[in-house]
Design a protein around this motif. Structure first.
Motif, PDB file in Angstrom:
ATOM      1  N   HIS A  81       0.814  -1.208   0.000  1.00 33.00           N
ATOM      2  CA  HIS A  81       0.000   0.000   0.000  1.00 33.00           C
ATOM      3  C   HIS A  81       0.854   1.268   0.000  1.00 33.00           C
ATOM      4  O   HIS A  81       0.381   2.337  -0.412  1.00 33.00           O
ATOM      5  CB  HIS A  81      -0.915   0.042   1.226  1.00 33.00           C
ATOM      6  CG  HIS A  81      -2.087  -0.882   1.147  1.00 33.00           C
ATOM      7  ND1 HIS A  81      -2.952  -0.900   0.076  1.00 33.00           N
ATOM      8  CD2 HIS A  81      -2.552  -1.814   2.018  1.00 33.00           C
ATOM      9  CE1 HIS A  81      -3.891  -1.806   0.279  1.00 33.00           C
ATOM     10  NE2 HIS A  81      -3.664  -2.380   1.455  1.00 33.00           N
ATOM     11  N   LEU A  82       2.095   1.157   0.462  1.00 33.63           N
ATOM     12  CA  LEU A  82       2.905   2.358   0.648  1.00 33.63           C
ATOM     13  C   LEU A  82       3.172   3.098  -0.662  1.00 33.63           C
ATOM     14  O   LEU A  82       3.212   4.333  -0.680  1.00 33.63           O
ATOM     15  CB  LEU A  82       4.217   2.003   1.337  1.00 33.63           C
ATOM     16  CG  LEU A  82       4.080   1.470   2.766  1.00 33.63           C
ATOM     17  CD1 LEU A  82       5.459   1.143   3.335  1.00 33.63           C
ATOM     18  CD2 LEU A  82       3.356   2.464   3.670  1.00 33.63           C
ATOM     19  N   ALA A  83       3.366   2.367  -1.764  1.00 33.09           N
ATOM     20  CA  ALA A  83       3.647   3.019  -3.042  1.00 33.09           C
ATOM     21  C   ALA A  83       2.489   3.890  -3.502  1.00 33.09           C
ATOM     22  O   ALA A  83       2.687   4.855  -4.249  1.00 33.09           O
ATOM     23  CB  ALA A  83       3.965   1.974  -4.102  1.00 33.09           C
ATOM     24  N   THR A  84       1.272   3.584  -3.056  1.00 35.02           N
ATOM     25  CA  THR A  84       0.119   4.377  -3.487  1.00 35.02           C
ATOM     26  C   THR A  84       0.054   5.727  -2.780  1.00 35.02           C
ATOM     27  O   THR A  84      -0.780   6.562  -3.123  1.00 35.02           O
ATOM     28  CB  THR A  84      -1.197   3.612  -3.263  1.00 35.02           C
ATOM     29  OG1 THR A  84      -1.407   3.385  -1.858  1.00 35.02           O
ATOM     30  CG2 THR A  84      -1.188   2.284  -3.982  1.00 35.02           C
ATOM     31  N   VAL A  88      -1.868   9.646  -3.266  1.00 35.89           N
ATOM     32  CA  VAL A  88      -2.452  10.485  -2.218  1.00 35.89           C
ATOM     33  C   VAL A  88      -1.859  11.888  -2.321  1.00 35.89           C
ATOM     34  O   VAL A  88      -2.573  12.905  -2.288  1.00 35.89           O
ATOM     35  CB  VAL A  88      -2.186   9.897  -0.819  1.00 35.89           C
ATOM     36  CG1 VAL A  88      -2.829  10.754   0.263  1.00 35.89           C
ATOM     37  CG2 VAL A  88      -2.701   8.460  -0.725  1.00 35.89           C
ATOM     38  N   ALA A  89      -0.538  11.950  -2.460  1.00 36.39           N
ATOM     39  CA  ALA A  89       0.144  13.237  -2.577  1.00 36.39           C
ATOM     40  C   ALA A  89      -0.309  13.992  -3.819  1.00 36.39           C
ATOM     41  O   ALA A  89      -0.530  15.209  -3.786  1.00 36.39           O
ATOM     42  CB  ALA A  89       1.654  13.018  -2.611  1.00 36.39           C
ATOM     43  N   TRP A 205      -7.262   7.873   2.501  1.00 34.99           N
ATOM     44  CA  TRP A 205      -6.423   6.710   2.173  1.00 34.99           C
ATOM     45  C   TRP A 205      -6.461   5.677   3.287  1.00 34.99           C
ATOM     46  O   TRP A 205      -6.526   4.474   3.016  1.00 34.99           O
ATOM     47  CB  TRP A 205      -4.987   7.186   1.934  1.00 34.99           C
ATOM     48  CG  TRP A 205      -4.009   6.124   1.586  1.00 34.99           C
ATOM     49  CD1 TRP A 205      -3.925   5.415   0.420  1.00 34.99           C
ATOM     50  CD2 TRP A 205      -2.937   5.633   2.413  1.00 34.99           C
ATOM     51  NE1 TRP A 205      -2.877   4.527   0.464  1.00 34.99           N
ATOM     52  CE2 TRP A 205      -2.259   4.652   1.676  1.00 34.99           C
ATOM     53  CE3 TRP A 205      -2.492   5.954   3.699  1.00 34.99           C
ATOM     54  CZ2 TRP A 205      -1.155   3.974   2.194  1.00 34.99           C
ATOM     55  CZ3 TRP A 205      -1.395   5.286   4.211  1.00 34.99           C
ATOM     56  CH2 TRP A 205      -0.727   4.306   3.458  1.00 34.99           C
ATOM     57  N   ASN A 206      -6.420   6.111   4.555  1.00 35.62           N
ATOM     58  CA  ASN A 206      -6.672   5.259   5.713  1.00 35.62           C
ATOM     59  C   ASN A 206      -5.795   4.009   5.725  1.00 35.62           C
ATOM     60  O   ASN A 206      -6.280   2.879   5.769  1.00 35.62           O
ATOM     61  CB  ASN A 206      -8.158   4.871   5.763  1.00 35.62           C
ATOM     62  CG  ASN A 206      -8.556   4.178   7.051  1.00 35.62           C
ATOM     63  OD1 ASN A 206      -7.894   4.334   8.070  1.00 35.62           O
ATOM     64  ND2 ASN A 206      -9.625   3.403   6.990  1.00 35.62           N
ATOM     65  N   LEU A 215      -7.472   6.534  -5.897  1.00 37.28           N
ATOM     66  CA  LEU A 215      -7.180   6.338  -7.314  1.00 37.28           C
ATOM     67  C   LEU A 215      -8.319   6.838  -8.194  1.00 37.28           C
ATOM     68  O   LEU A 215      -8.077   7.372  -9.290  1.00 37.28           O
ATOM     69  CB  LEU A 215      -6.884   4.867  -7.596  1.00 37.28           C
ATOM     70  CG  LEU A 215      -5.575   4.344  -6.983  1.00 37.28           C
ATOM     71  CD1 LEU A 215      -5.433   2.848  -7.203  1.00 37.28           C
ATOM     72  CD2 LEU A 215      -4.371   5.076  -7.583  1.00 37.28           C
ATOM     73  N   ALA A 216      -9.546   6.700  -7.726  1.00 35.30           N
ATOM     74  CA  ALA A 216     -10.686   7.246  -8.485  1.00 35.30           C
ATOM     75  C   ALA A 216     -10.568   8.766  -8.574  1.00 35.30           C
ATOM     76  O   ALA A 216     -10.829   9.361  -9.632  1.00 35.30           O
ATOM     77  CB  ALA A 216     -11.998   6.843  -7.827  1.00 35.30           C
TER      78      ALA A 216
END
Length: 278
Positions: A81-84, A88-89, A205-206, A215-216
């Motif tokens: 999940h960290l790469a996503t 978020v940024a 993101w939680n 992502l949407a």
């Protein structure tokens, strides 16, 4: 030291900020703090950095008055999940810039994908994987790095570079700055909006549970979906149609035969530059 304001949401959420007039690299400062065991949720922000870097070790020029900001966090999320967090940024910065420039107008411009001149509002858009464009010209970039901490956990450092007063010259791609549209904005105003929207997007993101929603939101403001694209991966170039990004944040390219390729990293070129050679 320079004062950079935190808005009410960021302050309430416990974020802190250390501001600099000039520094080598805000990301390097944040990485050093993480390695030393400093508490997370702290911003390192500067009006200038002299040793900034972008993706793949490239130099990131930051003339005085632009925004260089790095956030050090320690999310309790699974590794995949960290790469996503890069998305978020991107969503947070895109929302901040669209908040700051909703009334801006330009006489003509390019959207970065179809190369069509257009009238009307400036289009602030996301370019996979980590750029923000204004009418097709690079306005900002994001860099994600991982730093092991003293207790064996991992800190994530997210660097944001925004061209506020000036865009670097001599680049192989078009670049612009906010001052081209509205000279009243300064780095402090951009940072305050970014920090506020970060709180909102990070909560969504939680720890990865809300990745689908992030992502949407990213796709909603993406440039180039449905157009011809060339993606350079090391010595290879993948060409086709930019179909979407999948739920892992990979760029999906569909070739002329209908085959799809999922790309996790690469340099993206749209429009006429999609004909680049390997």
């Amino acid at each position: 030291m320079v004062a950079f304001p935190l808005g009410p949401n960021a302050s309430k959420a416990g974020y802190r900020v250390i501001g600099f007039d000039s520094i080598g690299s805000t990301n390097a400062e944040a990485m050093k703090a993480a390695a030393a065991g400093d508490a997370p949720n702290i911003w390192y922000v500067a009006l200038q950095q002299t040793e900034g870097r972008g993706r793949r070790g490239r130099q990131w020029e930051s003339p005085y008055g632009n925004l260089a900001a790095s956030l050090m966090i320690a999310p309790e999320a699974e590794a995949h999940h960290l790469a996503t967090l890069g998305f978020v940024a991107g969503v947070a910065l895109n929302r901040a810039l669209n908040q700051l420039v909703p009334q801006m107008r330009t006489r003509s411009g390019l959207d970065g994908a179809d190369g069509v001149s257009q009238e009307g509002p400036v289009r602030i858009a996301l370019k996979w994987p980590n750029d923000i464009l204004a009418d097709g010209a690079k306005l900002a970039g994001i860099l994600l790095e991982v730093q092991p901490r003293f207790d064996g956990s991992k800190a994530i450092v997210i660097g944001f570079g925004v061209n506020v007063v000036a865009a670097p010259a001599g680049l192989p791609y078009p670049a612009t700055a906010l001052s081209a549209f509205n000279g009243a904005l300064d780095a402090q105003a951009v940072f305050e909006a970014l920090a506020e929207h970060w709180v909102e997007c990070y909560a969504l993101w939680n720890n990865g549970a809300g990745t689908r929603e992030i992502l949407a939101g990213w796709r909603e403001f993406a440039t180039g979906i449905g157009t011809e694209v060339a993606v350079k991966r090391n010595s290879d170039v993948i060409r086709g149609v930019f179909e979407t990004i999948d739920d892992a944040g990979r760029l999906i390219v569909r070739d002329a035969e209908g085959h799809r390729t999922a790309i996790a990293a690469g340099d993206v070129h749209f429009g006429t530059t999609a004909s680049l050679k390997a």
